[in-house]
Write a protein that holds these residues in place. Structure first.
Motif, PDB file in Angstrom:
ATOM      1  N   GLY A  23       0.817  -1.208   0.000  1.00  0.00           N
ATOM      2  CA  GLY A  23       0.000   0.000   0.000  1.00  0.00           C
ATOM      3  C   GLY A  23       0.848   1.254   0.000  1.00  0.00           C
ATOM      4  O   GLY A  23       0.535   2.227  -0.698  1.00  0.00           O
ATOM      5  N   ARG A  24       1.917   1.241   0.777  1.00  0.00           N
ATOM      6  CA  ARG A  24       2.809   2.398   0.819  1.00  0.00           C
ATOM      7  C   ARG A  24       3.527   2.594  -0.514  1.00  0.00           C
ATOM      8  O   ARG A  24       3.748   3.733  -0.952  1.00  0.00           O
ATOM      9  N   ILE A  25       3.887   1.489  -1.175  1.00  0.00           N
ATOM     10  CA  ILE A  25       4.530   1.587  -2.488  1.00  0.00           C
ATOM     11  C   ILE A  25       3.567   2.191  -3.504  1.00  0.00           C
ATOM     12  O   ILE A  25       3.933   3.080  -4.279  1.00  0.00           O
ATOM     13  N   ARG A  26       2.313   1.714  -3.501  1.00  0.00           N
ATOM     14  CA  ARG A  26       1.307   2.268  -4.413  1.00  0.00           C
ATOM     15  C   ARG A  26       1.084   3.750  -4.138  1.00  0.00           C
ATOM     16  O   ARG A  26       0.963   4.559  -5.065  1.00  0.00           O
ATOM     17  N   LEU A  27       1.039   4.101  -2.853  1.00  0.00           N
ATOM     18  CA  LEU A  27       0.843   5.500  -2.475  1.00  0.00           C
ATOM     19  C   LEU A  27       1.993   6.364  -2.977  1.00  0.00           C
ATOM     20  O   LEU A  27       1.781   7.459  -3.504  1.00  0.00           O
ATOM     21  N   ALA A  28       3.231   5.860  -2.825  1.00  0.00           N
ATOM     22  CA  ALA A  28       4.401   6.605  -3.289  1.00  0.00           C
ATOM     23  C   ALA A  28       4.336   6.831  -4.797  1.00  0.00           C
ATOM     24  O   ALA A  28       4.647   7.926  -5.289  1.00  0.00           O
ATOM     25  N   ILE A  29       3.899   5.809  -5.537  1.00  0.00           N
ATOM     26  CA  ILE A  29       3.779   5.937  -6.990  1.00  0.00           C
ATOM     27  C   ILE A  29       2.714   6.957  -7.356  1.00  0.00           C
ATOM     28  O   ILE A  29       2.904   7.815  -8.230  1.00  0.00           O
ATOM     29  N   ILE A  30       1.562   6.882  -6.667  1.00  0.00           N
ATOM     30  CA  ILE A  30       0.462   7.810  -6.927  1.00  0.00           C
ATOM     31  C   ILE A  30       0.887   9.251  -6.666  1.00  0.00           C
ATOM     32  O   ILE A  30       0.478  10.182  -7.376  1.00  0.00           O
ATOM     33  N   ILE A  31       1.722   9.456  -5.632  1.00  0.00           N
ATOM     34  CA  ILE A  31       2.169  10.807  -5.293  1.00  0.00           C
ATOM     35  C   ILE A  31       3.246  11.291  -6.256  1.00  0.00           C
ATOM     36  O   ILE A  31       3.209  12.435  -6.731  1.00  0.00           O
ATOM     37  N   LEU A  32       4.204  10.435  -6.582  1.00  0.00           N
ATOM     38  CA  LEU A  32       5.360  10.850  -7.379  1.00  0.00           C
ATOM     39  C   LEU A  32       5.050  10.990  -8.861  1.00  0.00           C
ATOM     40  O   LEU A  32       5.624  11.852  -9.533  1.00  0.00           O
ATOM     41  N   LEU A  33       4.148  10.160  -9.386  1.00  0.00           N
ATOM     42  CA  LEU A  33       3.860  10.187 -10.817  1.00  0.00           C
ATOM     43  C   LEU A  33       3.388  11.557 -11.310  1.00  0.00           C
ATOM     44  O   LEU A  33       3.887  12.056 -12.337  1.00  0.00           O
TER      45      LEU A  33
END
Length: 332
Positions: A23-33
């Protein structure tokens, strides 16, 4: 009392270690993209050191104000006078720093002292009057705006202006000291909110006041503790704001309420991120994201004023929806 309800569960409390990590990895991707895409759209203007530093500098005041909400709003007190207190506290801190020659320590001391005293006063009066906190907050905001304006008018009548720091006590409003202060604030907010009995009582009160009373928690004492802790963080916000701007002008007509919008949106957005990380840390990320949004609008040539204020209003609404989407029942 009107309650902006944010989940008090610790990050990952209902998730296994593997699902929390994913979940944290997905969140990081959603924020950084979006940052990467906007960096390309703006011809490489977003992800530069100077721009990111500017975004962070413009985030610090709202971060500390949002940490104030972490303690104050969690108890169910939605005090809308915090913007007016921010202005008044910053000016008093400026007087301590310049007129009393106390420098940065004076700026911090004066701002924190005023913020704590006024939030404690508000909390005591709320318990006596028993009116909705948002109504009381609007009234208090007008009073505190008037006090600041009287000070400004008095200065003008003496041929002076409201206090200006000049070159005094400007360090905490700029990098790297604002980064250091934020780091210290993050550690303090995390420990106070999550690792102390005071923080536990505040979170328990925010979850269910009646149950908290049945557990033996002293509600009056807990509310005062929340006001003191919230006041300290609001005072730091006022000091940083004064240090950054050098001079903060008094306002009237509830204009001070607009000063809390970024912090409020960040606080609400942090509530939606609370599933993956602690609230005190998610506040930093939420505020940075929202400040970045307005940075992008400025770079893209969207004029400040009506359109950016429209975006801010929508941001507050969307953040509120995101933070409340898993709460059952009516949120007042």
């Amino acid at each position: 009392m009107t309650n902006i309800k944010i989940s008090n569960k610790k990050a990952g409390e209902d998730m296994s270690g593997k699902s929390l990590l994913s979940g944290r990895i997905r969140l990081a991707i959603i924020i950084l993209l979006p940052y990467l895409l906007l960096h390309m759209v703006t011809s490489g203007k977003i992800l530069t050191v100077s721009n990111l530093s500017s975004v962070f500098t413009n985030s610090v005041t709202s971060i500390f104000m949002s940490w104030c909400f972490c303690f104050l709003f969690t108890t169910g007190i939605t005090d809308l006078s915090v913007g007016a207190i921010l202005i008044l506290a910053g000016n008093v801190g400026g007087i301590f720093a310049v007129n009393w020659n106390l420098g940065t320590p004076g700026l911090l001391l004066g701002s924190i002292l005023v913020s704590v005293l006024l939030l404690v006063l508000n909390t005591l009066l709320l318990q006596v009057t028993k009116i909705p906190s948002w109504i009381f907050g609007l009234g208090a905001a007008m009073v505190y705006e008037a006090i600041a304006m009287l000070y400004g008018s008095h200065q003008i009548s003496q041929g002076k202006q409201v206090v200006s720091l000049g070159n005094t006590a400007r360090a905490i409003g700029r990098t790297p000291w604002n980064l250091v202060l934020t780091g210290i604030g993050l550690v303090a907010a995390y420990l106070l909110f999550n690792k102390t009995s005071i923080g536990y009582h505040i979170r328990a009160l925010g979850s269910n006041r009646r149950v908290a009373e049945m557990m033996g928690i002293n509600v009056r004492k807990t509310l005062l503790h929340a006001a003191v802790l919230g006041g300290i963080f609001l005072g730091l916000a006022g000091a940083v704001n004064e240090s950054y701007a050098s001079r903060v002008m008094p306002v009237t007509g509830l204009s001070s309420v607009s000063l809390i919008f970024t912090a409020l949106a960040g606080f609400l957005l942090a509530g939606s991120l609370n599933k993956y990380m602690n609230l005190t840390l998610s506040i930093v990320i939420g505020i940075f994201i929202i400040t970045s949004l307005f940075n992008v609008l400025t770079i893209l040539g969207v004029p400040s004023g009506t359109w950016q204020q429209t975006v801010m209003g929508l941001t507050v609404i969307i953040s509120g929806i995101a933070s409340q989407r898993k709460n059952k029942g009516v949120v007042k």
